[in-house]
Design an enzyme around this catalytic site. Structure first.
Site, short mmCIF file in Angstrom:
data_model
loop_
_atom_site.label_atom_id
_atom_site.label_comp_id
_atom_site.label_asym_id
_atom_site.label_seq_id
_atom_site.Cartn_x
_atom_site.Cartn_y
_atom_site.Cartn_z
N GLU A 197 0.82 -1.21 0.00
CA GLU A 197 0.00 0.00 0.00
C GLU A 197 0.86 1.26 0.00
O GLU A 197 0.53 2.23 -0.69
CB GLU A 197 -0.95 0.00 1.21
CG GLU A 197 -2.04 -1.04 1.13
CD GLU A 197 -2.97 -0.86 -0.06
OE1 GLU A 197 -3.10 0.29 -0.56
OE2 GLU A 197 -3.56 -1.85 -0.51
N ASP A 228 -9.66 5.80 -1.66
CA ASP A 228 -8.56 6.48 -2.33
C ASP A 228 -9.15 7.21 -3.53
O ASP A 228 -10.37 7.33 -3.66
CB ASP A 228 -7.45 5.50 -2.71
CG ASP A 228 -7.87 4.52 -3.81
OD1 ASP A 228 -9.07 4.50 -4.19
OD2 ASP A 228 -7.00 3.76 -4.28
N TYR A 252 -7.01 6.05 4.55
CA TYR A 252 -7.08 5.03 3.50
C TYR A 252 -6.19 3.83 3.83
O TYR A 252 -6.63 2.68 3.75
CB TYR A 252 -6.68 5.59 2.13
CG TYR A 252 -6.35 4.48 1.18
CD1 TYR A 252 -7.37 3.74 0.59
CD2 TYR A 252 -5.03 4.08 0.96
CE1 TYR A 252 -7.08 2.64 -0.22
CE2 TYR A 252 -4.74 3.01 0.15
CZ TYR A 252 -5.76 2.28 -0.43
OH TYR A 252 -5.48 1.21 -1.21
#
Length: 233
Positions: A46, A150, A132
């Site tokens: 991520e 996102d 997020y």
């Protein structure tokens, strides 16, 4: 479909989720971070994917994990070593934050078995983890029923449910987060698929440049699509 998220039709939300997840099961890309529930590996992916294309991330993801297979291994080295392993991805604040996070979690000296928290609120307290990323780690590593928004997800949800909302406006983005939470399926395992599918749809079909409505699995329940069809009549 109403633009006010408080008035969203539960039936439409349910239909949207079913169509979305069915499409993902048929069409999802086979990406390495989708094959793991290891929280550290999910976090690394991520962080790398922020501001960086998937094609560039894949080789660096494997390379970085060979060098640093755990949070403990990150914590044991100087920041410069982590930055060196990050070379080629840019936005080096991400690497510095990963090192700070690892040091925070190992500050009590227990560096052999370091575990990231599973709840979004606890994750957000760590360096470099925003709303997020917290939702992504919670849902993708621990299958927690947590929303995530996102750029891609915000675009999909606003186009489908609330075309009048702009993700660039903080007040509207807050409402999009509320829509994301309301659209979640009942179980954590289904949430994993749901959140992956939202991101995949925004990346491949409902893109910023072109909304490919002709091949979108949720076009039949999309407010923006309905408005476009009405205007063309």
């Amino acid at each position: 479909m109403p633009s006010d998220d408080a008035a969203l039709d539960p039936g439409a939300i349910s239909d949207f989720g079913r169509r979305l997840r069915a499409w993902y099961r048929r069409s999802a890309r086979d990406l390495p971070w989708r094959r793991t529930r290891n929280a550290y590996r999910v976090l690394v992916s991520e962080l790398m994917l922020q501001q960086t294309q998937v094609s560039r991330v894949i080789p660096k993801y494997h390379e970085f994990l060979r060098t640093f297979p755990s949070l403990s291994s990150v914590a044991r080295v100087a920041p410069a070593r982590v930055l060196e392993a990050w070379t080629g991805l840019g936005y080096y604040a991400r690497a510095r934050n990963l090192h700070k996070l690892a040091r925070v979690l190992t500050s009590d000296g227990a560096r052999s078995r370091v575990r990231l928290p599973s709840e979004p609120a606890a994750l957000r307290s760590l360096p470099g983890i925003g709303a997020y990323t917290a939702g992504a780690v919670a849902s993708f590593a621990y299958e927690v029923r947590a929303p995530l928004v996102d750029t891609n997800v915000a675009r999909v949800l606003s186009r489908v449910f609330a075309p009048s909302l702009s993700p660039k406006r903080p007040r509207d983005l807050k409402r999009i987060w509320a829509i994301a939470e309301r659209s979640l399926p009942r179980t954590g395992s289904a949430t994993w698929t749901h959140n992956q599918a939202l991101m995949e749809l925004g990346a491949l079909v409902c893109t910023a440049r072109v909304a490919h409505c002709d091949r979108c699995p949720v076009s039949s329940v999309c407010s923006t699509r309905a408005m476009t069809l009405r205007d063309s009549m």
